[in-house]
Design a protein around this motif. Structure first.
Motif, PDB file in Angstrom:
ATOM      1  N   GLY A 375      -5.434   3.928  -1.033  1.00 57.27           N
ATOM      2  CA  GLY A 375      -4.039   3.920  -1.495  1.00 57.27           C
ATOM      3  C   GLY A 375      -3.142   3.278  -0.445  1.00 57.27           C
ATOM      4  O   GLY A 375      -2.290   2.433  -0.763  1.00 57.27           O
ATOM      5  N   THR A 379      -1.061  -0.145  -0.900  1.00 50.65           N
ATOM      6  CA  THR A 379       0.394  -0.134  -0.739  1.00 50.65           C
ATOM      7  C   THR A 379       0.833  -1.246   0.216  1.00 50.65           C
ATOM      8  O   THR A 379       1.727  -2.039  -0.104  1.00 50.65           O
ATOM      9  CB  THR A 379       0.861   1.228  -0.182  1.00 50.65           C
ATOM     10  OG1 THR A 379       0.410   2.253  -1.072  1.00 50.65           O
ATOM     11  CG2 THR A 379       2.381   1.278  -0.071  1.00 50.65           C
ATOM     12  N   CYS A 380       0.177  -1.317   1.365  1.00 48.16           N
ATOM     13  CA  CYS A 380       0.561  -2.315   2.367  1.00 48.16           C
ATOM     14  C   CYS A 380       0.375  -3.736   1.833  1.00 48.16           C
ATOM     15  O   CYS A 380       1.268  -4.582   1.948  1.00 48.16           O
ATOM     16  CB  CYS A 380      -0.268  -2.139   3.640  1.00 48.16           C
ATOM     17  SG  CYS A 380       0.038  -0.567   4.431  1.00 48.16           S
ATOM     18  N   THR A 382       0.168  -4.834  -1.269  1.00 45.00           N
ATOM     19  CA  THR A 382       1.068  -5.152  -2.377  1.00 45.00           C
ATOM     20  C   THR A 382       2.491  -5.386  -1.866  1.00 45.00           C
ATOM     21  O   THR A 382       3.188  -6.308  -2.294  1.00 45.00           O
ATOM     22  CB  THR A 382       1.063  -4.003  -3.410  1.00 45.00           C
ATOM     23  OG1 THR A 382      -0.288  -3.700  -3.733  1.00 45.00           O
ATOM     24  CG2 THR A 382       1.828  -4.388  -4.659  1.00 45.00           C
ATOM     25  N   TRP A 383       2.897  -4.522  -0.949  1.00 48.66           N
ATOM     26  CA  TRP A 383       4.234  -4.645  -0.358  1.00 48.66           C
ATOM     27  C   TRP A 383       4.385  -6.008   0.329  1.00 48.66           C
ATOM     28  O   TRP A 383       5.323  -6.769   0.072  1.00 48.66           O
ATOM     29  CB  TRP A 383       4.438  -3.484   0.637  1.00 48.66           C
ATOM     30  CG  TRP A 383       5.768  -3.420   1.299  1.00 48.66           C
ATOM     31  CD1 TRP A 383       6.906  -4.120   0.988  1.00 48.66           C
ATOM     32  CD2 TRP A 383       6.106  -2.593   2.422  1.00 48.66           C
ATOM     33  NE1 TRP A 383       7.934  -3.783   1.812  1.00 48.66           N
ATOM     34  CE2 TRP A 383       7.475  -2.849   2.717  1.00 48.66           C
ATOM     35  CE3 TRP A 383       5.402  -1.668   3.201  1.00 48.66           C
ATOM     36  CZ2 TRP A 383       8.143  -2.197   3.772  1.00 48.66           C
ATOM     37  CZ3 TRP A 383       6.068  -1.029   4.237  1.00 48.66           C
ATOM     38  CH2 TRP A 383       7.431  -1.296   4.520  1.00 48.66           C
ATOM     39  N   GLY A 392       4.554  -1.353  -4.481  1.00 51.44           N
ATOM     40  CA  GLY A 392       3.462  -1.040  -3.569  1.00 51.44           C
ATOM     41  C   GLY A 392       3.134   0.447  -3.563  1.00 51.44           C
ATOM     42  O   GLY A 392       1.973   0.844  -3.668  1.00 51.44           O
ATOM     43  N   LEU A 393       4.195   1.275  -3.461  1.00 54.03           N
ATOM     44  CA  LEU A 393       3.980   2.727  -3.416  1.00 54.03           C
ATOM     45  C   LEU A 393       3.365   3.234  -4.722  1.00 54.03           C
ATOM     46  O   LEU A 393       2.459   4.087  -4.699  1.00 54.03           O
ATOM     47  CB  LEU A 393       5.302   3.440  -3.130  1.00 54.03           C
ATOM     48  CG  LEU A 393       5.770   3.338  -1.671  1.00 54.03           C
ATOM     49  CD1 LEU A 393       7.192   3.889  -1.526  1.00 54.03           C
ATOM     50  CD2 LEU A 393       4.805   4.099  -0.760  1.00 54.03           C
ATOM     51  N   GLY A 396      -0.254   2.141  -4.946  1.00 51.08           N
ATOM     52  CA  GLY A 396      -1.027   2.925  -3.978  1.00 51.08           C
ATOM     53  C   GLY A 396      -1.245   4.352  -4.434  1.00 51.08           C
ATOM     54  O   GLY A 396      -2.359   4.881  -4.359  1.00 51.08           O
TER      55      GLY A 396
END
Lengths: 455, 455
Positions: A375, A379-380, A382-383, A392-393, A396
């Motif tokens: 996750g 997140t990282c 995608t961000w 992102g969050l 994730g």
């Protein structure tokens, strides 16, 4: 024989060059098991050409090592009288297997041609179901009477072992009506004073199987007690035959193949078991593979119909559609890992129902841990890629939930199936994979929609 | 023992009720293999409480059947002198295994306490690698000299078999420097005239393995020739030990587990093999499961980045996003079936590289046939549901292409891996699944975009 591929090339060259004597010498230098391996890779014409170069003793040995399909093929191609002679040289259980794999009228013809005693014994063997103890046992058992002395017993063995092709594992002790009373190992027999009575040295408390016991059960008993051979009895405790470890070896390989094929959604039990998915007709292969694929189709259509309700979400933020395969892929993957671990653990006996909760707990923690790592990574990435913290969050979080849920479903399902007395290997089939897909997508799309509404 | 769960309940009741004598009787009535099974399901305290109720003979037998972890656990819990006595009662190969699973200093302490001869033999066994012939063989072999007569040989066997716990499979013939010269079966020995010389009746052309041969290779030889035992020799053809079928049994189970776990992306070879994915620490489980999941993650991110380029397509016709899991699911499923069939076929020896083309052709036809059936079904369902012929045809066509391509990839990859001398089971890992995903999505989205532009 070091290299099968090279050997086959050489054999084919010798056949082409028409150097009969050389081919004959080359072939007879190999072990029968090697020749059976070579035959597997030749065309039917090449096979029969090589087979007829062997002497009769070796021909019978090679037949023993061949697969059922090739046995029937070769016996059908050679002279009928020779075929009868070869069959009569096989051990009883192998001969019965060969005949059982033939068409009814063909095997009848052979049975009528075989020596009276042998054919009546084969007829009895053929009455047993293929996958029971009766179907894999050899009816030739070394027995001694329980009133004999050690000396007499050794003399009996000497005579019997010479007369008939019989393996010497254990010596079984019977009364005059063939009731199984005990067992003596050859070691005990050879090391006991010669004038003791057999009934004094035999072990009375013996593990035995029944003619109607299924082969899977017999394989389990062999694995557990690590015997070399087990006696087979009927309802009245008459000794009917012996099952040896090499019979069981084939059973174990068969059962493992079934377990593996079942786990990837190939139906192994179609009723017509003379055919197999790899060598049978293409229609047969399609029939074996379609049922589970159809179930996947239905399951995935449910996923489609759920996903299609979110069309406004897709219109609002089209990139979210692109993340769906990512979530489905990783959820499916980690779920399959859990299922595989559980199914294998149960089949080797490492996991029992009793300790089920322990493994559910353990797997959930593992899934949650891996889910958190993945996750965070997702997140990282995608961000950084989409420059969109919220997206992102959400992706994730969906990943973490998805992987944890997939692990839990993958762990519980095989246990539940086992509890319901079904085959846990079925869990690896597509129903669970599709369920994980559907739940994963639903979680993800709910999260996304909720996020889009709330911002 | 019919029902393990019930038996365990009863044992636990007896322990709680503190009826020591009854517990003692109950336990001693079971076969040692059953007790080992029961122990597997008890807590460490319960295990040791039950173990100490057995008599010493039975304790040694039970130790033999336990898993390595439990062997080390129990021997560590009991009195050190008793532990030494129990180890010295084990067959040599089992004793060496137990010591090999202990910490270095612990096993040294035991070795120093054991009888001189036994401990020096164990020390030699411990120098061999765990997964080679030397690591699984039993150094106690029944041998006779090649100049002996049958009568002398039988007498020798009688004496040796009584002295040492030795299995009687075959009798190996050696010269005075322990060079392996031949083999005689007990059957031949018992049925030959007593004054013949052993060198006249022995078989000289024997199958043997080398102390450094890997266990997988040895298992293959057993499966192929169906022997009960194989002699193990060193570089100079000195007879060093014997490998029996029950040693190989464990190897086969281990290798099958490896094959199955590898195929679902669990790394089985992490170097620290005293730990296993099911019973080791959770950190170990995470370490074993993450590598392939990470590769899936990278692969699926490629899928995400391809898919995200089609955002205008999703905006134009959002429902097409909903069909992505359907295509990925079925492509993955049928691809896995092909991989499984090929990997299993190669591991049982049914498929050789030679016949590779035949199977590629066969599988492609099968994939195309199933693809057409499913394409047609998907077209009809989509048309009926979305009232959109064009969309139905596109999804159906994508399905047919997708399933055909997945089958071809699934069939070719294991063959290519095998050709490159890699383990074909790796093909079932996530790289191929992800590749199938990516190609399937690309085909589908290309078709859809092309269709949307052309109408």
């Amino acid at each position: 024989m070091q290299n099968l591929e090279n050997t086959i090339d050489r054999i084919k060259e010798l056949m082409d060059a028409d150097t009969e004597q050389q081919l004959r010498d080359e072939l007879s230098a190999y072990h029968s098991a090697d020749i059976a391996d070579i035959f597997q890779q030749l065309s039917p014409e090449e096979r029969i050409a090589c087979f007829t170069k062997l002497d009769e003793e070796k021909e019978a040995e090679v037949i023993e090592y061949l697969t059922p399909q090739l046995q029937v093929e070769i016996l059908g191609d050679i002279d009928e009288e020779l075929a009868s002679r070869l069959i009569s040289k096989l051990p009883h259980d192998d001969a019965a297997d060969v005949l059982g794999d033939m068409e009814e009228d063909e095997s009848q013809a052979y049975l009528d041609n075989l020596p009276e005693k042998f054919s009546s014994e084969l007829r009895e063997l053929l009455t047993y179901n293929d996958d029971t103890a009766g179907g894999i046992m050899n009816p030739k058992v070394l027995t001694v009477g329980y009133t004999m002395s050690v000396k007499d017993a050794l003399e009996t063995i000497r005579i019997k072992a010479e007369e008939e092709s019989m393996e010497l594992y254990y010596v079984y002790v019977v009364d005059k009506h063939s009731h199984l009373l005990g067992v003596v190992s050859l070691r005990t027999l050879l090391t006991s004073p010669v004038n003791l009575s057999i009934s004094d040295i035999m072990i009375k408390d013996i593990v035995k199987v029944h003619v109607d016991d299924y082969q899977g059960h017999i394989a389990d008993i062999f694995m557990k007690y690590q015997f070399n051979a087990l006696p087979v009895v009927d309802l009245y405790d008459h000794l009917k035959g012996i099952v040896t470890w090499d019979d069981v070896q084939d059973v174990v390989e068969e059962e493992t193949t079934d377990e593996i094929l079942t786990s990837s959604g190939i139906v192994t039990d179609l009723g017509d078991d003379d055919d197999d998915v790899l060598t049978g007709s293409i229609a047969h292969a399609i029939k074996a593979r379609t049922p589970w694929l159809l179930i996947t189709l239905i399951g995935e259509f449910i996923a489609v119909s759920i996903t299609s309700r979110y069309d406004r979400t897709f219109t609002a933020l089209p990139v979210i559609a692109a993340f769906m395969p990512l979530l489905a892929g990783l959820g499916g993957n980690i779920g399959t890992q859990s299922i595989t671990l559980m199914v294998r653990g149960m089949s080797t006996g490492q996991i029992a129902l009793k300790s089920g909760w322990h493994y559910i707990w353990r797997e959930t923690i593992t899934g949650l841990s891996i889910g958190c790592i993945f996750g965070a990574v997702v997140t990282c990435v995608t961000w950084g890629w989409q420059h969109h913290v919220g997206l992102g969050l959400i992706v994730g979080l969906a990943m973490t939930l998805n992987m944890t849920i997939a692990t839990m479903i993958g762990t519980c399902t095989p246990l539940i199936l086992k509890k319901l007395k079904c085959d846990p290997a079925v869990a690896s089939g597509p129903v669970i994979a599709t369920t994980i897909d559907v739940i994963g997508l639903a979680v993800y799309l709910t999260l996304v929609t909720w996020y889009l509404i709330s911002v």
